[in-house]
Design a protein around this motif. Structure first.
Motif, PDB file in Angstrom:
ATOM      1  N   ASP A 133     -17.098  -0.251 -11.145  1.00  0.00           N
ATOM      2  CA  ASP A 133     -17.124   0.556 -12.552  1.00  0.00           C
ATOM      3  C   ASP A 133     -15.981   1.158 -12.596  1.00  0.00           C
ATOM      4  OD1 ASP A 133     -17.393   2.468 -10.762  1.00  0.00           O
ATOM      5  OD2 ASP A 133     -19.499   2.945 -11.635  1.00  0.00           O
ATOM      6  N   LYS A 134     -15.165   1.105 -11.815  1.00  0.00           N
ATOM      7  CA  LYS A 134     -13.822   1.919 -12.060  1.00  0.00           C
ATOM      8  C   LYS A 134     -12.350   1.212 -12.557  1.00  0.00           C
ATOM      9  CE  LYS A 134     -14.768   5.720  -8.871  1.00  0.00           C
ATOM     10  NZ  LYS A 134     -14.242   6.861  -7.898  1.00  0.00           N
ATOM     11  N   LEU A 135     -12.623  -0.206 -12.493  1.00  0.00           N
ATOM     12  CA  LEU A 135     -11.912  -0.934 -12.985  1.00  0.00           C
ATOM     13  C   LEU A 135     -12.161  -1.669 -14.431  1.00  0.00           C
ATOM     14  CD1 LEU A 135      -8.886  -2.398 -12.880  1.00  0.00           C
ATOM     15  CD2 LEU A 135     -10.028  -4.011 -11.232  1.00  0.00           C
ATOM     16  N   THR A 136     -11.508  -1.606 -15.574  1.00  0.00           N
ATOM     17  CA  THR A 136     -11.457  -2.308 -16.792  1.00  0.00           C
ATOM     18  C   THR A 136     -10.596  -3.139 -16.901  1.00  0.00           C
ATOM     19  OG1 THR A 136     -10.657  -0.740 -18.191  1.00  0.00           O
ATOM     20  CG2 THR A 136     -13.018  -0.473 -17.647  1.00  0.00           C
ATOM     21  N   ILE A 137     -10.864  -4.356 -17.619  1.00  0.00           N
ATOM     22  CA  ILE A 137     -10.103  -5.412 -17.826  1.00  0.00           C
ATOM     23  C   ILE A 137      -9.783  -5.878 -19.145  1.00  0.00           C
ATOM     24  CG2 ILE A 137      -9.137  -7.670 -16.986  1.00  0.00           C
ATOM     25  CD1 ILE A 137     -11.192  -7.459 -14.661  1.00  0.00           C
ATOM     26  N   SER A 138      -8.558  -5.889 -19.751  1.00  0.00           N
ATOM     27  CA  SER A 138      -8.307  -6.596 -21.093  1.00  0.00           C
ATOM     28  C   SER A 138      -7.478  -7.816 -21.035  1.00  0.00           C
ATOM     29  CB  SER A 138      -7.778  -5.460 -22.066  1.00  0.00           C
ATOM     30  OG  SER A 138      -6.748  -5.121 -21.615  1.00  0.00           O
ATOM     31  N   SER A 146      -6.006  -1.480  -5.267  1.00  0.00           N
ATOM     32  CA  SER A 146      -5.621  -0.459  -4.476  1.00  0.00           C
ATOM     33  C   SER A 146      -5.922   1.035  -5.023  1.00  0.00           C
ATOM     34  CB  SER A 146      -4.387  -0.536  -3.934  1.00  0.00           C
ATOM     35  OG  SER A 146      -3.886  -1.775  -3.208  1.00  0.00           O
ATOM     36  N   LEU A 147      -5.535   1.069  -6.254  1.00  0.00           N
ATOM     37  CA  LEU A 147      -5.814   2.350  -7.094  1.00  0.00           C
ATOM     38  C   LEU A 147      -7.084   2.558  -7.099  1.00  0.00           C
ATOM     39  CD1 LEU A 147      -2.963   1.686  -9.935  1.00  0.00           C
ATOM     40  CD2 LEU A 147      -3.020   3.475  -8.112  1.00  0.00           C
ATOM     41  N   VAL A 148      -8.054   1.469  -7.463  1.00  0.00           N
ATOM     42  CA  VAL A 148      -9.510   1.660  -7.403  1.00  0.00           C
ATOM     43  C   VAL A 148     -10.234   2.239  -6.245  1.00  0.00           C
ATOM     44  CG1 VAL A 148     -11.738   0.575  -7.723  1.00  0.00           C
ATOM     45  CG2 VAL A 148      -9.688   0.051  -9.351  1.00  0.00           C
ATOM     46  N   GLN A 149      -9.611   1.757  -5.003  1.00  0.00           N
ATOM     47  CA  GLN A 149      -9.963   2.037  -3.765  1.00  0.00           C
ATOM     48  C   GLN A 149      -9.752   3.464  -3.355  1.00  0.00           C
ATOM     49  OE1 GLN A 149      -8.333  -0.924  -1.279  1.00  0.00           O
ATOM     50  NE2 GLN A 149      -9.470  -2.712  -1.939  1.00  0.00           N
ATOM     51  N   ALA A 150      -8.404   4.099  -4.074  1.00  0.00           N
ATOM     52  CA  ALA A 150      -8.246   5.472  -3.907  1.00  0.00           C
ATOM     53  C   ALA A 150      -8.845   6.212  -4.894  1.00  0.00           C
ATOM     54  CB  ALA A 150      -6.665   5.445  -4.200  1.00  0.00           C
ATOM     55  N   GLN A 198       0.862  -1.198   0.096  1.00  0.00           N
ATOM     56  CA  GLN A 198      -0.141   0.064   0.142  1.00  0.00           C
ATOM     57  C   GLN A 198       0.918   1.079  -0.006  1.00  0.00           C
ATOM     58  OE1 GLN A 198      -3.261   0.011  -0.341  1.00  0.00           O
ATOM     59  NE2 GLN A 198      -2.950   2.019  -0.876  1.00  0.00           N
ATOM     60  N   ASP A 199       1.901   1.215   0.747  1.00  0.00           N
ATOM     61  CA  ASP A 199       2.891   2.279   0.904  1.00  0.00           C
ATOM     62  C   ASP A 199       3.549   2.494  -0.685  1.00  0.00           C
ATOM     63  OD1 ASP A 199       2.774   2.928   3.464  1.00  0.00           O
ATOM     64  OD2 ASP A 199       4.497   1.365   3.770  1.00  0.00           O
ATOM     65  N   MET A 200       3.634   1.453  -1.459  1.00  0.00           N
ATOM     66  CA  MET A 200       4.201   1.446  -2.788  1.00  0.00           C
ATOM     67  C   MET A 200       3.086   2.325  -3.713  1.00  0.00           C
ATOM     68  SD  MET A 200       6.003  -1.332  -5.188  1.00  0.00           S
ATOM     69  CE  MET A 200       4.245  -2.098  -5.549  1.00  0.00           C
ATOM     70  N   VAL A 201       1.895   1.825  -3.547  1.00  0.00           N
ATOM     71  CA  VAL A 201       0.716   2.357  -4.512  1.00  0.00           C
ATOM     72  C   VAL A 201       0.520   3.917  -4.080  1.00  0.00           C
ATOM     73  CG1 VAL A 201      -1.843   2.074  -4.703  1.00  0.00           C
ATOM     74  CG2 VAL A 201      -0.423  -0.025  -4.602  1.00  0.00           C
ATOM     75  N   ASP A 202       0.632   4.145  -2.637  1.00  0.00           N
ATOM     76  CA  ASP A 202       0.419   5.529  -2.455  1.00  0.00           C
ATOM     77  C   ASP A 202       1.511   6.526  -3.051  1.00  0.00           C
ATOM     78  OD1 ASP A 202      -1.625   5.087  -0.673  1.00  0.00           O
ATOM     79  OD2 ASP A 202      -0.448   5.056   1.235  1.00  0.00           O
ATOM     80  N   ASP A 203       2.815   6.141  -3.267  1.00  0.00           N
ATOM     81  CA  ASP A 203       3.760   6.889  -3.943  1.00  0.00           C
ATOM     82  C   ASP A 203       3.698   6.798  -5.347  1.00  0.00           C
ATOM     83  OD1 ASP A 203       6.621   7.760  -3.737  1.00  0.00           O
ATOM     84  OD2 ASP A 203       6.667   6.254  -5.139  1.00  0.00           O
ATOM     85  N   LEU A 204       3.136   5.803  -5.946  1.00  0.00           N
ATOM     86  CA  LEU A 204       2.574   5.849  -7.409  1.00  0.00           C
ATOM     87  C   LEU A 204       1.592   6.961  -7.540  1.00  0.00           C
ATOM     88  CD1 LEU A 204       2.664   1.986  -8.317  1.00  0.00           C
ATOM     89  CD2 LEU A 204       4.426   3.493  -8.659  1.00  0.00           C
TER      90      LEU A 204
END
Length: 575
Positions: free
Chosen positions: A375-380, A348-352, A314-320
């Motif tokens: 609805d904030k995450l799409t997949i391919s 984690s990005l979606v949760q943010a 999560q720390d890494m995602v927060d930095d990204l």
């Protein structure tokens, strides 16, 4: 399943150990060599693994010449460095062209010879010498090889066009052509070596695997490829079976191992299988080496090392998020958990509150098992087989117009190489990255630095020659500068806290640096140290991770995160 005991097996003079990185090839090969030597046999152990830790195992300085091991009479060990050999070979091929060909052509030649295929050829050159040298054969009862040649390398050696002297007049597509240029004087030696490999009374292929789905899949691939080349005498060793659960984690691990072994690929089920229990210690020193294939207890070594504190995922995602990265790749060798890490980052990005697109080569219906409806995450799903088939046919359709049967056969084999697969997928990745203008794109598995430089140098060379056939697609031309922009792109280096995965990650890191690709974060995945188990074997394994966690801390300049061991991650994503 019988426990692996060399005394109970009718072994051939040549023994090849193979398997994916980190499964215990080196340990198993070393322990087998020591055991045979203790029985009074003259034994030679040869390694061409770039990540080999033979010197640590034997606590002896080694070179490419056999060194007698003090404390184990009858055992000699040679440790060839195929990376150094490949660099020397590359220079020997390119040197005659300096001052003759333009710089762009030389750059293209150099990059052609910078990939894993050239390292494999350099390694096989050492194999071939040992396999065909009459003096070596007469001096030893058993010759063991840590890391066997791949099926791709052996097939290439059998093709007439592989031995041509031209390097890359080919403009049918960016590939790995040219590895064998200049080796024509060794063709007979190679042919003899390949013949020796196929003789059941001379050679045994020992497939080493963890009792985990991804390792078994890799062992199955190697088994099938080498069977097709006539190397039929094969054994399977399952290394690291856990025994005696006493907490929730050890119970889950044993359940996972039993399930994955029961569901192993059909080809492996037909091979004679042996097991080695999970040991609570790393193999350093002769006493531990001798104990590895026995139940003899080994006194624990106190590491007396404190572990470097790490960030969390999560720390890494927060930095990204804070750095506004909108193109995120997960990268690492097979089996380290790139896909699960990509999923966790995307979630984690979606949760943010971010709009995210997740792209993976994993089957889409499996990915959905790990995702909450949003609805904030799409997949391919990038269909790896389809992309490779389409790219292969594209290259071959151009080659058929100008090449003879032998040259076409070489192109077909060359297209089976690892970098061809990366290039095929790269075309699909390029289209997905275009979405990054509108959302954050998380992509499972990035192309290596070698692939990027190969595409770049091929593009320059094609322009110099004014040939259109070798041009790189526009989408990829746009993508290269974008991946080199550290304000936009991040490649997360995923590894495991073990010897081989860390060394392999170091080579990937060097590739990315050479290509100028943005990367700063490392993630240590599946850490037993972070899991905090009470099982004595797992606790000891956790202690052994400390040195590799600290090594990654140094390599990453402190920008690393740790994710704890989860026994289900491997199985579910490889069904």
């Amino acid at each position: 399943m019988n426990v692996y005991d060399p005394n109970e097996i009718d072994l051939t003079p040549y023994l090849f150990f193979t398997g994916k990185g980190g499964v215990g090839k080196t340990t198993t090969a070393c322990a087998t060599a020591a055991h045979l030597a203790d029985q009074g046999h003259a034994v030679l152990l040869v390694s061409t693994d770039p990540a080999s830790n033979l010197q640590d195992v034997f606590q002896t300085s080694l070179s490419n010449k056999p060194v007698a091991i003090e404390g184990i009479p009858n055992l000699s060990v040679a440790n060839f460095d195929p990376v150094t050999a490949a660099a020397e070979y590359k220079e020997s091929v390119i040197a005659p062209y300096r001052g003759i060909l333009p710089d762009s052509a030389l750059e293209n030649m150099e990059e052609q010879l910078s990939g894993s295929c050239t390292v494999e050829i350099a390694a096989f050159n050492e194999f071939a010498h040992v396999l065909t040298d009459k003096t070596i054969k007469s001096s030893y009862d058993y010759i063991l090889f840590d890391t066997a040649p791949t099926g791709h390398t052996l097939r290439m050696l059998e093709l007439p066009s592989a031995w041509s002297q031209y390097l890359d007049e080919n403009t049918t597509g960016a590939s790995c052509l040219g590895q064998l240029s200049g080796l024509g004087d060794k063709k007979d030696m190679y042919a003899h070596a390949v013949e020796t490999l196929s003789k059941k009374d001379l050679t045994t292929l020992i497939l080493v695997s963890r009792p985990q789905a991804s390792s078994l899949i890799e062992a199955d691939r190697a088994s099938q490829e080498l069977s097709q080349l006539g190397i039929m005498n094969q054994l399977l060793i399952l290394n690291g079976l856990l025994e005696g659960a006493d907490d929730a984690l050890s119970s889950a691990i044993i359940s996972q191992q039993e399930r994955d072994v029961k569901q192993m690929p059909q080809q492996l089920q037909s091979i004679t299988q042996y097991a080695i229990p999970l040991r609570p210690y790393s193999i350093t020193g002769i006493d531990r080496l001798r104990a590895f294939l026995t139940d003899k207890p080994v006194e624990a070594i106190q590491m007396n090392q404190s572990v470097t504190p790490s960030a969390t995922l999560q720390d890494m995602v927060d930095d990204l998020i804070q750095s506004n990265k909108n193109i995120i790749f997960t990268m690492g060798k097979g089996g380290v958990g790139k896909t699960t890490v990509a999923i966790q980052i995307a979630q984690s990005l979606v949760q943010a509150g971010k709009q995210v697109h997740l792209a993976t080569t994993d089957p889409a219906n499996h990915i959905h098992l790990y995702l909450n409806d949003t609805d904030k995450l799409t997949i391919s799903h990038i269909d790896e087989e389809k992309e490779l088939a389409d790219y292969t046919e594209d290259v071959l359709s151009k080659a058929r117009k100008t090449m003879n049967k032998d040259d076409l056969a070489y192109i077909e084999e060359d297209l089976r190489s690892p970098c061809t697969q990366e290039i095929a997928l790269f075309r699909a990745f390029a289209d997905i990255v275009d979405r990054a203008d509108e959302e954050i794109v998380v992509i499972d598995t990035a192309p290596t630095g070698h692939t990027l430089l190969l595409l770049e140098s091929t593009q320059s060379y094609a322009k110099e020659l004014e040939r259109s056939a070798g041009e790189v697609p526009i989408s990829i031309q746009k993508l290269l500068p974008r991946l080199q922009n550290p304000d936009e792109t991040e490649v997360v280096m995923v590894t495991l806290p073990e010897t081989t995965p860390v060394y392999e990650s170091m080579r990937l890191d060097e590739d990315l640096t050479r290509a100028g690709i943005a990367h700063s974060w490392w993630l240590i995945n599946q850490s037993m140290y972070a899991a905090d188990s009470t099982h004595p074997v797992l606790r000891a394994r956790a202690e052994n991770e400390v040195q590799w966690i600290n090594r990654v801390a140094d390599l990453s300049d402190g920008r690393f995160a740790t994710a704890e061991f989860t026994p289900e991650f491997d199985t579910a994503l490889t069904k």
